[in-house]
Enzyme design. Structure first.
Site, PDB file in Angstrom:
ATOM      1  N   GLU A  13      -8.674   4.852  -7.707  1.00  0.00           N
ATOM      2  CA  GLU A  13      -9.939   4.815  -6.964  1.00  0.00           C
ATOM      3  C   GLU A  13     -10.590   6.187  -6.847  1.00  0.00           C
ATOM      4  OE1 GLU A  13      -7.091   3.508  -5.989  1.00  0.00           O
ATOM      5  OE2 GLU A  13      -7.336   1.386  -5.497  1.00  0.00           O
ATOM      6  N   PHE A  19      -0.907  -4.630   7.578  1.00  0.00           N
ATOM      7  CA  PHE A  19      -0.609  -4.197   6.210  1.00  0.00           C
ATOM      8  C   PHE A  19      -1.888  -3.683   5.524  1.00  0.00           C
ATOM      9  CE2 PHE A  19      -0.220  -5.299   1.622  1.00  0.00           C
ATOM     10  CZ  PHE A  19       0.698  -4.298   1.306  1.00  0.00           C
ATOM     11  N   GLN A  20      -1.816  -2.523   4.955  1.00  0.00           N
ATOM     12  CA  GLN A  20      -2.933  -1.871   4.247  1.00  0.00           C
ATOM     13  C   GLN A  20      -4.159  -1.674   5.138  1.00  0.00           C
ATOM     14  OE1 GLN A  20      -3.388  -3.780   0.347  1.00  0.00           O
ATOM     15  NE2 GLN A  20      -2.010  -2.208  -0.437  1.00  0.00           N
ATOM     16  N   LYS A  36     -11.848  -8.844   5.543  1.00  0.00           N
ATOM     17  CA  LYS A  36     -11.647  -9.948   4.604  1.00  0.00           C
ATOM     18  C   LYS A  36     -12.191 -11.274   5.158  1.00  0.00           C
ATOM     19  CE  LYS A  36      -8.198 -12.012   1.589  1.00  0.00           C
ATOM     20  NZ  LYS A  36      -6.816 -11.995   1.126  1.00  0.00           N
TER      21      LYS A  36
END
Ligand SMILES: Cc1ncc(C[n+]2csc(CCOP(=O)(O)OP(=O)(O)O)c2C)c(N)n1
Length: 583
Positions: free
Chosen positions: A72, A134-135, A184
């Site tokens: 990235e 997570f993340q 999300k």
């Protein structure tokens, strides 16, 4: 007059027409549709859990070219190269957590050079934000100081408008990077795509037209000047004002020096060009800056690499500063005539009101400086001299390539020894000085301008920071020419250690650990060549130019002890240049 009732019923009608026409999509669909609507043709991205809804939308999308980069950081540099080469905003897509944090160096690089980027990052679902999910990374918090603005979109109904606003902010006024963080669950929620183009941000309204009285004052100063000088920065290119600048300089025969970011903003083949000023600027540009009596700074920010010691910077001049960003004016250097405005609007106005200054004596002095200390190119064949390498590349591309550099000695030689006659032809990380920028930015430049030859000039140190993007270049058959100025060391660090640290070369020699760059290239499916003399180099360049279906890596073994001159030592004034090893 329309009654309140009629007005409400009309509004309701409008709404229902709009609802009928605007499709219901999920957030991911709305985002992709909005990007299409904003004429985005290329995205540099890398998938991951949080952005899977977006990648699913891209699966059968034929209108946007998604380039799968390999890291990235490289994606954000590629988008930056695309933006600098085209003038359009570069677009990046990354997943949450490490995907986002990997873009940070590219965002900071773009922020320092005022490059328009829009970076989309995935985020964990809204109810999990703050849970160390997570993340999860607070990318809005992390990038706040290095973006022009950033957003966390919580409501799918605000997505389209936020994206339009992000593009508007990134590209207007003084451009810069903007980040949009996308939870999300918001990407999965349903909403409507309106297709309506309007963006209005009442508190943000950059001034375009310069103040008339200030413009008149500037024109008066210029008309009366005996030793005028224009100092042009990256703002000339960002503001697409190269023709207006050329007109002002030619109409009144005023010398022009450009910053590293401004290279190509004024054609270097014109007699008024003095080349680059600053730490590795030409002798005559730095002398003219020191001796001039009126200095016109155009879209430049008096960066410390340009000014040297502020006490000794252009001590005799009245200073005019034209910039779209008022916070830039008076920041480093006090000016006599500040003009806030778009250089494209302001320059023709100054031109119109300026009478011909008498510059004959001034030109005699400048021409004497030019004769006394031109930029030198050593003539040698048994070794490649870096200056020769740049001149050969300038010749073989007729000065028409997009030259993209990394950071170090090669960057400065690339700035000095290629003739930049066209804007958007020299791309380099000026403000942040980011090693690893060059190769991915060159990739991005190719995607933006596939019909222009792109040459990446890099160092053996910098190339290794992002060399993995050879995979992307091979996959997309990018005919990029990568010329490594291989001096087997971190050359610019070595030069400073030689000159200022008694030749104590602490951790700056790369010899043993360097890969075989030819084999490295070949292992990816790219072409690889090596040259150790001027003659060999010219043969390799000629062959490289014939390859059009894959990247070419050229390992040019240059003289490792060559230093880059002129050089203004850190803390010295511009006229205190070291001109060569003999001094
Ligand atoms: C990411 C990053 N780390 C460190 C530096 C400091 N730095 C500036 S120039 C340079 C040496 C560059 O070496 P190389 O890429 O081989 O180019 P050369 O100077 O030899 O042309 C270094 C380490 C930097 N600019 N960027």
């Amino acid at each position: 007059m329309e009654s309140a009732k009629a007005h409400t019923s009309n509004k309701n009608k409008e709404k229902s027409v709009q609802e009928k026409e605007s499709p219901v999509l999920n957030g991911a669909g709305i985002l992709i549709k909005t990007l299409e609507n904003l004429d985005v043709d290329t995205i540099f991205g890398y998938p991951g859990g949080a952005v899977l809804p977006l990648y699913d939308e891209l699966f059968d999308n034929n209108d946007i070219n998604h380039v799968l980069i390999r890291h990235e950081q490289a994606g954000s540099h590629a988008a930056d190269g695309y933006a600098r080469a085209t003038g359009k905003p570069g677009v990046v897509m990354a997943t949450s957590g490490p995907g986002g944090t990997n873009t940070v160096t590219g965002i900071a690089t773009a922020a320092m050079d005022s490059i328009p980027l829009v970076v989309f990052t995935g985020q964990v679902p809204k109810e999990m934000i703050g849970n160390d999910a997570f993340q999860e990374a607070d990318i809005v918090g992390i990038t706040r100081p290095i973006t022009k603005n950033n957003y966390l979109v919580k409501d799918v109904d605000e997505l389209e408008q936020t994206v339009r606003e992000a593009f508007h902010v990134a590209t207007s006024g003084r451009p810069g990077p903007v980040l949009v963080d996308l939870p999300k669950d918001m990407l999965q929620a349903k909403g409507r795509f309106s297709g309506l183009h309007k963006v209005s941000i009442p508190s943000y309204n950059p001034t375009k037209k310069g103040h008339f009285t200030q413009i008149q004052k500037a024109a008066e100063l210029l008309s009366e000047a005996e030793k005028p000088l224009i100092y042009a920065g990256g703002g000339v290119i960002l503001g697409e004002a190269w023709e207006e600048l050329t007109a002002l300089a030619e109409n009144h025969n005023i010398p022009v020096t450009t910053t590293l970011m401004g290279l190509g903003g004024f054609p270097e083949s014109k007699p008024q060009s003095l080349g680059m000023l600053g730490m590795h600027g030409t002798y005559y540009a730095n002398m003219a800056t020191t001796e001039c009596d009126v200095l016109v700074a155009v879209g430049a920010r008096f960066d410390d690499r340009v000014t040297g010691d502020l006490e000794g910077f252009s001590p005799h001049s009245k200073k005019i500063h034209i910039d779209i960003d008022p916070t830039n004016i008076g920041k480093n250097v006090e000016v006599d005539v500040p003009i806030v405005g778009d250089v494209k609007h302001v320059l023709p106005e100054i031109d119109k009101h300026t009478e011909q200054p008498d510059t004959n004596d001034w030109w005699d002095t400048i021409n004497k400086w030019k004769e006394e200390h031109p930029l030198e190119v050593p003539e040698e064949d048994h070794k490649i001299k870096p200056q020769q390498m740049m001149e050969s590349i300038s010749d073989i591309t007729n000065g028409k390539a997009i030259v993209v550099t990394d950071v170090g000695q090669h960057q400065m030689w690339a700035a000095q020894h290629y003739t930049y006659d066209y804007p958007r032809s020299f791309l380099s990380s000026g403000g942040l000085g980011t090693m690893g920028y060059g190769f991915p930015a060159a990739l991005g430049a190719h995607f933006g301008c596939p019909d222009r030859p792109v040459v990446c000039i890099t160092g053996d140190g910098g190339f290794q920071m992002t060399a993995y993007e050879l995979a992307t270049a091979v996959e997309y058959e990018v005919p990029l020419k990568i010329a490594i100025m291989n001096n087997e060391c971190l050359g610019m660090v070595r030069q400073w250690q030689e000159l200022f640290y008694d030749e104590r070369y602490s951790h700056s020699i790369l010899k043993k650990g360097n890969p075989d760059f030819v084999k490295l290239a070949e292992s990816y499916g790219a072409a690889g060549f090596r040259a150790s003399s001027k003659n060999e180099m010219e043969q390799v360049l000629a062959e490289a130019m014939t390859i059009d279906d894959r990247p070419v890596v050229m390992d040019f073994r240059v003289d490792e002890y060559e230093n880059c001159y002129p050089m203004v030592p850190s803390g010295a004034a511009l006229n205190e240049m070291v001109l060569g090893d003999k001094e």
